[in-house]
Scaffold this active site. Sequence first.
Site, PDB file in Angstrom:
ATOM      1  CB  ILE A  48      -0.962   0.007   1.210  1.00  0.00           C
ATOM      2  CG1 ILE A  48      -1.860  -1.236   1.169  1.00  0.00           C
ATOM      3  CG2 ILE A  48      -1.817   1.290   1.222  1.00  0.00           C
ATOM      4  CD1 ILE A  48      -2.785  -1.386   2.371  1.00  0.00           C
ATOM      5  N   GLY A 105       8.361  -5.080   3.267  1.00  0.00           N
ATOM      6  CA  GLY A 105       8.440  -4.197   2.098  1.00  0.00           C
ATOM      7  C   GLY A 105       9.663  -4.538   1.251  1.00  0.00           C
ATOM      8  CE1 TYR A 131      -2.880  -6.429  11.079  1.00  0.00           C
ATOM      9  CE2 TYR A 131      -5.199  -6.912  10.718  1.00  0.00           C
ATOM     10  CZ  TYR A 131      -4.065  -6.209  10.398  1.00  0.00           C
ATOM     11  OH  TYR A 131      -4.106  -5.279   9.394  1.00  0.00           O
ATOM     12  CB  VAL A 145      -5.894  -3.118   0.631  1.00  0.00           C
ATOM     13  CG1 VAL A 145      -5.457  -2.288  -0.570  1.00  0.00           C
ATOM     14  CG2 VAL A 145      -6.521  -2.243   1.711  1.00  0.00           C
TER      15      VAL A 145
HETATM   16  C1  UD2 Z   1      -7.551  -8.902   7.657  1.00  0.00           C
HETATM   17  C2  UD2 Z   1      -8.473  -7.685   7.639  1.00  0.00           C
HETATM   18  C3  UD2 Z   1      -8.045  -6.696   6.546  1.00  0.00           C
HETATM   19  C4  UD2 Z   1      -6.572  -6.340   6.684  1.00  0.00           C
HETATM   20  C5  UD2 Z   1      -5.783  -7.632   6.658  1.00  0.00           C
HETATM   21  C6  UD2 Z   1      -4.294  -7.416   6.805  1.00  0.00           C
HETATM   22  C7  UD2 Z   1     -10.684  -8.560   8.230  1.00  0.00           C
HETATM   23  C8  UD2 Z   1     -12.050  -8.839   7.739  1.00  0.00           C
HETATM   24  N1  UD2 Z   1      -9.837  -8.103   7.314  1.00  0.00           N
HETATM   25  O1  UD2 Z   1      -7.705  -9.584   6.454  1.00  0.00           O
HETATM   26  O2  UD2 Z   1      -8.821  -5.523   6.618  1.00  0.00           O
HETATM   27  O3  UD2 Z   1      -6.332  -5.627   7.858  1.00  0.00           O
HETATM   28  O4  UD2 Z   1      -6.200  -8.485   7.737  1.00  0.00           O
HETATM   29  O5  UD2 Z   1      -3.621  -8.607   6.513  1.00  0.00           O
HETATM   30  O6  UD2 Z   1     -10.368  -8.689   9.393  1.00  0.00           O
HETATM   31  N2  UD2 Z   1      -7.638 -17.554   2.995  1.00  0.00           N
HETATM   32  C9  UD2 Z   1      -7.721 -18.710   2.235  1.00  0.00           C
HETATM   33  N3  UD2 Z   1      -6.619 -19.154   1.579  1.00  0.00           N
HETATM   34  C10 UD2 Z   1      -5.408 -18.516   1.666  1.00  0.00           C
HETATM   35  C11 UD2 Z   1      -5.312 -17.325   2.444  1.00  0.00           C
HETATM   36  C12 UD2 Z   1      -6.454 -16.886   3.107  1.00  0.00           C
HETATM   37  O7  UD2 Z   1      -8.801 -19.325   2.142  1.00  0.00           O
HETATM   38  O8  UD2 Z   1      -4.462 -18.987   1.029  1.00  0.00           O
HETATM   39  C13 UD2 Z   1      -8.857 -17.045   3.653  1.00  0.00           C
HETATM   40  C14 UD2 Z   1      -8.683 -16.679   5.111  1.00  0.00           C
HETATM   41  O9  UD2 Z   1      -8.828 -17.808   5.931  1.00  0.00           O
HETATM   42  C15 UD2 Z   1      -9.786 -15.642   5.272  1.00  0.00           C
HETATM   43  C16 UD2 Z   1      -9.854 -14.960   3.911  1.00  0.00           C
HETATM   44  O10 UD2 Z   1      -9.212 -15.849   3.005  1.00  0.00           O
HETATM   45  O11 UD2 Z   1     -11.007 -16.277   5.539  1.00  0.00           O
HETATM   46  C17 UD2 Z   1      -9.145 -13.621   3.863  1.00  0.00           C
HETATM   47  O12 UD2 Z   1      -7.838 -13.787   4.424  1.00  0.00           O
HETATM   48  P1  UD2 Z   1      -6.703 -12.683   4.252  1.00  0.00           P
HETATM   49  O13 UD2 Z   1      -5.512 -13.165   5.036  1.00  0.00           O
HETATM   50  O14 UD2 Z   1      -6.524 -12.334   2.839  1.00  0.00           O
HETATM   51  O15 UD2 Z   1      -7.318 -11.390   4.919  1.00  0.00           O
HETATM   52  P2  UD2 Z   1      -8.110 -11.120   6.322  1.00  0.00           P
HETATM   53  O16 UD2 Z   1      -9.564 -11.179   6.051  1.00  0.00           O
HETATM   54  O17 UD2 Z   1      -7.535 -11.913   7.419  1.00  0.00           O
END
Ligand code: UD2
Length: 323
Positions: A12, A36, A142, A172
């Site tokens: 970002i 980064g 987190y 993002v």
């Molecule tokens: C959280 C925050 C987001 C940001 C981010 C920083 C929420 C809703 N979002 O993202 O705003 O701060 O943290 O990292 O709290 N997943 C899979 N397969 C993979 C990787 C992830 O299925 O290989 C799933 C994971 O279990 C989750 C979803 O995808 O249900 C999103 O995961 P993420 O790590 O991309 O982001 P998230 O939602 O934890």
Amino acid sequence: MRYLVTGGAGFIGSGIVRELARRGETIVVIDDLSTGKESNLKGLLDRVEFHRASITDLEAVGRAARGADFVIHLAARTSVPRSVEEPLETNAINVEGTLKVLLAARDAGVRRLVYAASSSAYGDQPTLPKVETMAAAPISPYGVTKFTGELYLQVFTRVYGLETVALRYFNVFGPRQEPGSPYSGVLARFMLALLRGEQPVVFGDGEQSRDFTYIDNVVEATLGACTAAGVSGRVLNVATGSRVTLNETLRILERLAGRPAQARYERPRAGDILHSQADIALARKLLGYEPRVNFEEGLRRTWEWYLSEYGRAAAESRPGTAM
Ligand code: UD2
């Protein structure tokens, strides 16, 4: 104007630096290159005063902040699962680091500090969309650290008169997001898997949903928050206002890649929430924010970028692929 971007070599941060350079602003970056990469600032390094240091180093942050008009504070450990594994380190960087950035901004007499807060502050409350008036209830280390940062901002505004804005970014994504770490964002991981001919891994049944927000929208909101009137002390959602499930994203990616994803489904991840979708009325009203790039268009642009950056190498490393 002089902008200090913490985490300016990240995904970002480098997007923000690119836009600041385009606008002809003076740019200072502090980044320890832990996640980064200098390559994210390719073609921009001669436009940037670069401080390779951690935000946990108060003196280094103080040096970087000297003379700044605005501080955009993005440096953080940004992963829910990593915070579950390493809560102390996540806290040291996200909470103590933010406190040090705030102190440096206060002492430098900056006009305003804008902070990358997170949708994770809302936790897993069933009400959708998430609106800023809802009580925060994070469910991962987190989320706790990102929300604590918001509280510190509000205290600095109240106690020291430092102007601050916290932007709750919602998932993002876009070009330059690191795809190769187990802690990477899900869309980046899905795309790299597809390019390598590997199976994307879905944690859970894939019916969880997110308000995936394309980087350009986030850059616009963040720069708007630096200069907009009447927003100091506020917490604002930055998102698109809609949500898609992981299974839906896989179907779109299959169309872009021209082949089936054949995802592998595994157990849900600890600390995960099920659904996330923002109400963006407040950012619209106070920042004039509009998510100009919708999800599908953002995904298409991102796919094109990963294809050009990783496509050939991934194809060459694929077993049995003749180039
Ligand atoms: C959280 C925050 C987001 C940001 C981010 C920083 C929420 C809703 N979002 O993202 O705003 O701060 O943290 O990292 O709290 N997943 C899979 N397969 C993979 C990787 C992830 O299925 O290989 C799933 C994971 O279990 C989750 C979803 O995808 O249900 C999103 O995961 P993420 O790590 O991309 O982001 P998230 O939602 O934890």
